[in-house]
Design a protein around this motif. Sequence first.
Motif, short mmCIF file in Angstrom:
data_model
loop_
_atom_site.label_atom_id
_atom_site.label_comp_id
_atom_site.label_asym_id
_atom_site.label_seq_id
_atom_site.Cartn_x
_atom_site.Cartn_y
_atom_site.Cartn_z
N ALA A 143 17.12 -50.13 50.97
CA ALA A 143 18.08 -49.17 50.42
C ALA A 143 18.94 -49.82 49.34
O ALA A 143 19.24 -49.20 48.31
CB ALA A 143 18.97 -48.62 51.54
N THR A 144 19.31 -51.08 49.55
CA THR A 144 20.18 -51.76 48.58
C THR A 144 19.50 -51.93 47.22
O THR A 144 20.18 -51.96 46.19
CB THR A 144 20.60 -53.14 49.12
OG1 THR A 144 19.42 -53.88 49.49
CG2 THR A 144 21.50 -52.99 50.33
N LEU B 12 21.86 -48.11 47.23
CA LEU B 12 22.34 -47.33 48.36
C LEU B 12 22.78 -48.25 49.50
O LEU B 12 22.34 -49.40 49.58
CB LEU B 12 21.25 -46.38 48.86
CG LEU B 12 20.67 -45.40 47.84
CD1 LEU B 12 19.43 -44.74 48.40
CD2 LEU B 12 21.70 -44.35 47.46
N SER B 13 23.59 -47.70 50.39
CA SER B 13 23.99 -48.47 51.57
C SER B 13 22.95 -48.38 52.67
O SER B 13 22.85 -49.25 53.52
CB SER B 13 25.33 -47.96 52.10
OG SER B 13 25.17 -46.65 52.66
N GLU C 42 23.59 -43.38 54.21
CA GLU C 42 23.90 -42.06 53.67
C GLU C 42 23.37 -40.95 54.59
O GLU C 42 22.37 -41.11 55.29
CB GLU C 42 23.27 -41.88 52.28
CG GLU C 42 23.92 -42.70 51.18
CD GLU C 42 23.48 -44.14 51.12
OE1 GLU C 42 24.00 -44.90 50.30
OE2 GLU C 42 22.58 -44.52 51.93
N GLU D 13 23.09 -35.87 51.63
CA GLU D 13 23.48 -36.63 50.45
C GLU D 13 22.26 -37.17 49.72
O GLU D 13 22.17 -37.13 48.49
CB GLU D 13 24.40 -37.77 50.87
CG GLU D 13 25.00 -38.57 49.74
CD GLU D 13 25.94 -39.66 50.22
OE1 GLU D 13 26.37 -40.46 49.38
OE2 GLU D 13 26.23 -39.70 51.44
N LEU D 14 21.28 -37.66 50.47
CA LEU D 14 20.06 -38.18 49.86
C LEU D 14 19.23 -37.04 49.26
O LEU D 14 18.67 -37.17 48.18
CB LEU D 14 19.23 -38.93 50.91
CG LEU D 14 19.88 -40.20 51.47
CD1 LEU D 14 19.06 -40.75 52.63
CD2 LEU D 14 20.04 -41.26 50.38
N ASN E 242 20.27 -35.97 45.81
CA ASN E 242 20.14 -36.97 44.74
C ASN E 242 18.77 -36.80 44.08
O ASN E 242 17.78 -37.44 44.46
CB ASN E 242 20.29 -38.38 45.33
CG ASN E 242 20.42 -39.44 44.26
OD1 ASN E 242 19.94 -39.28 43.13
ND2 ASN E 242 21.05 -40.55 44.59
N LEU F 128 17.05 -39.94 42.69
CA LEU F 128 16.49 -40.80 43.74
C LEU F 128 15.17 -40.24 44.25
O LEU F 128 14.18 -40.97 44.38
CB LEU F 128 17.49 -40.91 44.89
CG LEU F 128 16.98 -41.61 46.15
CD1 LEU F 128 16.75 -43.10 45.89
CD2 LEU F 128 17.94 -41.40 47.32
N SER G 266 17.84 -50.64 55.98
CA SER G 266 19.01 -51.50 55.75
C SER G 266 19.35 -52.18 57.06
O SER G 266 18.74 -51.92 58.10
CB SER G 266 20.19 -50.67 55.23
OG SER G 266 20.50 -49.62 56.14
N ARG H 260 16.15 -44.56 57.04
CA ARG H 260 16.18 -43.18 56.54
C ARG H 260 14.75 -42.81 56.18
O ARG H 260 14.15 -43.37 55.28
CB ARG H 260 17.11 -43.05 55.32
CG ARG H 260 18.58 -43.30 55.65
CD ARG H 260 19.12 -42.24 56.59
NE ARG H 260 20.54 -42.40 56.90
CZ ARG H 260 21.01 -43.01 57.97
NH1 ARG H 260 20.17 -43.56 58.84
NH2 ARG H 260 22.30 -43.10 58.20
#
Length: 677
Positions: A204-205, A209-210, A213, A217-218, A221, A224, A256, A267
């Motif tokens: 994710a990074t 991204l953290s 999410e 929210e994803l 995007n 993304l 992550s 995710r």
Amino acid sequence: MTLSIPCVLMRAGTSRGPFFLRDWLPEGDEARNQALIGAIGASDPLQLDGLGGGSTLNSKVAIVSKSTQPDCDLDYLFAQVGVGHQSVDTRPNCGNMLSGVVPFALDQGLIPAQDGRTTARVFNVNTGSRIDITVCTPGGQVTYEGDARIDGVAGTAAPVLLNFLDAWGAVTGQLFPTGQRIDVIDGLELTCIDAAMPLMILRATDLGLSGRERPAELDANAALLARIEVLRLQAGQRMGLGDVSNSVVPKPVLVSAGDSAHSITSRYFTPHKCHASHAVTGAIGVATAFALPGTVASGQAMAAGRHALVVLHPAGQIDVEVTLQGAGAQASVQSAALVRTVRKIMQGVLHLPSYVFPPAPTEMPEAIVAQGRRQFPQKEVHIIVPTSAGGGNDTMARTLTRKLGPLLGQSVVVDNRAGANGTIASEYVAAAQADGHTLLFGYIATHGINPALQKLRYDPVADFAPIGLIGYSPTLLVVPAELPVHSVEELVRLLRSSGSRLSYASAGEGTVPHFAAELFKLQTGTQLQRVDFSGAAPAIADVASGLVQVMFPSLFTAQPYLRSGKLRALAVAGASRLPALPELPTLLEAGVPGVALTQWYALFAPAKTPASVVRQLNTTLNTVLQDPEIVARMEADGARVQTSSPGELHDLLMAESEKWQAVVLQAGLRPEVVLES
């Protein structure tokens, strides 16, 4: 062809769908698939005509039979049925639905039950893998009652233990089908792994991204999602899966750090939308990549033996017990076990609609000849709605499609692509092939207000070919019936006395409910907190329940709640009173000037769509809008039909652009101010 067949509807893990014995379904793959399309109601994104729930998680089917394999008890074929399109995909697997196979088989007398617990070996036809499944059978009878709990499911139930024996490389033949544990595609490191489900795992990074999410929210995007899809297509080729543009595998996963040394956060995408929780097969794949060294998901080095690992997901976690053999680069996963729960919802007879089955052979020649003569349409036409299902735009679009399809001689389906305040749908159609088969249900927000408020990645005029107006619907000021106000004056007094404690519902930035509320605040000098929703349908539902206190919806959206008495209308945000609500004053009459927004709706095609196709669509649309049934239906719902030529719609766009840019400047609603409100 019409069929009535036995069916058992089950919640299995965090999925839900019908279970069938293979003998219950028609012979042959084609007839079987058509029956599944009818069972789920795949033609409609809401799946109103079937058992589906408008989501891939509720559009799953399990087909069970006695096993043809000498070392297995049952065969399980999983089918993923389309949402809004008639398709059946038997290439993927579903571990959640798998958890219901043995309880279902026991109920149907396919295998005998033991006293206490029963273990059966299931052969997954999709992947060729074997799974030992253990269920509770006190007194030799399967039970669904128990104390086991899994995240994402309310309540408790009897535990079902799944032990995957040989899911590694089941689809592609190799655990790491590219021959490497880390590949680099477009400058990003990723791991392609085939463990119960072919996955493409990304950090994710690496995508900024953290990894924590929320799914919504994803999903919102667009950039993304587009980048992940580009990577997925290339990964599919490298994994030997070929062109995966029309396949749901490989599934993308963003990982992550977890909360401990034995957990990892995931995710999981299905593949174009983030899973609300997590697929079981996906959890097996993520846990495998976490347990083995050298992948983008690798955790700390693990010794041979059993390890209790945790895959954290948006709804909680999945506990996976992994058994490792060897260590370091020689380590391999021997088995992976986890617990699911199952509930039988209902059992009975399912009636399949005749329209999902192909016409009789005697009807085909003329249809084929007509298709050959017709230049447009040559395939299914999709109307992309930029708001969520169940709202006014969605309802209006579905009203039209029932009449448009027969006139065009092709299926016309509604495809809801809500998010990013309508820009996801608008960008999608602007970039679509300009052949008339992908259309946009545009409205005042996508082509009027929103472009005036912020910079967009589409041009409301240059990127679209106008087809024609559909109609108008006035905007109302409404409050929950339980709110103790009966006039605009009383509402303003309440707002001034309560400070900023009350809130208004926005259907997204740049939509009429957002814009009208901001103008209302400016004109009355009051404060209201903004609460954003992914469309008018969820927004007005929360207003009707009293969770939010104010909204400016269209009459079309508000009408059902006004009739039920859950909402109270205080004023019309328009130039004149409404014949249907003659006692309702305008905002100007109530002492609030400068808030007049009448919503309009129209159909658009991508720019450069052939003029002949635009003319055909305009003629067909105007024919439908002259149908007395359509006119009456829309009027009953609070909308006035209005036809136009493509040129007249173009002129409206130009006028709307000038109008809203001027209003934004005069009201001081610059983007940075709007974003802070």
